[in-house]
Design an enzyme around this catalytic site. Structure first.
Site, PDB file in Angstrom:
ATOM      1  N   CYS A 186       0.828  -1.214   0.000  1.00 27.28           N
ATOM      2  CA  CYS A 186       0.000   0.000   0.000  1.00 27.28           C
ATOM      3  C   CYS A 186       0.861   1.262   0.000  1.00 27.28           C
ATOM      4  CB  CYS A 186      -0.935   0.005   1.203  1.00 27.28           C
ATOM      5  SG  CYS A 186      -2.090  -1.381   1.239  1.00 27.28           S
TER       6      CYS A 186
ATOM      7  N   ASP B 203     -20.140  13.152 -15.232  1.00 28.05           N
ATOM      8  CA  ASP B 203     -21.568  12.885 -15.003  1.00 28.05           C
ATOM      9  C   ASP B 203     -21.802  12.031 -13.763  1.00 28.05           C
ATOM     10  OD1 ASP B 203     -20.551  10.508 -15.917  1.00 28.05           O
ATOM     11  OD2 ASP B 203     -21.917  10.304 -17.630  1.00 28.05           O
TER      12      ASP B 203
END
Length: 224
Positions: A47, A140
């Site tokens: 990570c 959108d």
């Protein structure tokens, strides 16, 4: 796991605590593209390399109007402390500031809602952690791309950037990008566009690959 998003789904307008304060997701996105990506845990090796690379590439995403936001089941306090390690990994000043916020989802509410949990990877209490998920949303607010990696395999953020460039190009132009395409390479003319219309749409030229079938569906044009 319950929850999850399909391509074309509108992103939930959730609220969350992050390293830059409380946000509402749609307000955070505004009219930008957005990438929401989860990681299993803070203070872990894979990570750290992933978020380090995301931080390095943040200017490339920003100049394409793309906002980044990370998520894991750790607290804001852990995120901020871990950010110092990420910056140190990048050989930069070890501050708490990254070029994108990280969501605190310690209760796993968003991970469940968005289908981000990995049942094969559990914490010390036996609870599932977050997988390596990537969601790309358009202006959108609809999902344009999803990627799901297991905890053991780090993602390629250069590939994620490449895909975003393709998504933005194909959202604006009536083209598709072929295998291994890179920004600046030739693109493919959609098979639904008639030949005469294609000549008008792509003044740089349309080049057709001759095939044994005789069908003229492999049509290339320089990137618009």
């Amino acid at each position: 796991m319950p929850g999850g998003l399909l391509l074309g789904d509108v992103a939930p307008n959730f609220e969350a605590n992050t390293t830059v304060g409380r946000i509402r997701f749609h307000d955070f996105l505004g009219d930008s593209w957005g990438i929401l990506f989860s990681h299993p845990r803070d203070f872990t090796p894979v990570c750290t390399t992933e978020l380090g690379r995301a931080a390095k590439l943040a200017p490339e995403f920003a100049k394409r109007n793309v906002k980044l936001i990370a998520l894991s089941i750790d607290s804001v306090e852990d995120h901020l402390a871990w950010s110092k390690d990420i910056n140190a990994y990048n050989c930069e000043e070890p501050t708490e500031k990254l070029p994108f916020p990280i969501i605190d989802d310690r209760n796993r509410e968003l991970a469940i809602l968005l289908g981000m949990l990995d049942p094969a990877e559990k914490d010390e209490k036996g609870m599932p952690g977050t997988a390596r998920v990537v969601f790309v949303f358009g202006p959108d607010k609809k999902l344009k791309l999803s990627i799901l990696y297991p905890a053991t395999t780090g993602r390629n953020f250069d590939e994620i950037l490449r895909v975003v460039i393709s998504l933005q190009l194909t959202a604006e132009k009536r083209v598709a990008t072929p295998v291994d395409w890179k920004d600046g390479d030739s693109v493919m003319v959609l098979p639904t566009i008639p030949e005469e219309e294609a000549k008008k749409l792509f003044p740089k030229g349309v080049f057709t690959k001759e095939l044994p079938s005789g069908r003229k569906y492999l049509r290339y044009t320089p990137q618009p």
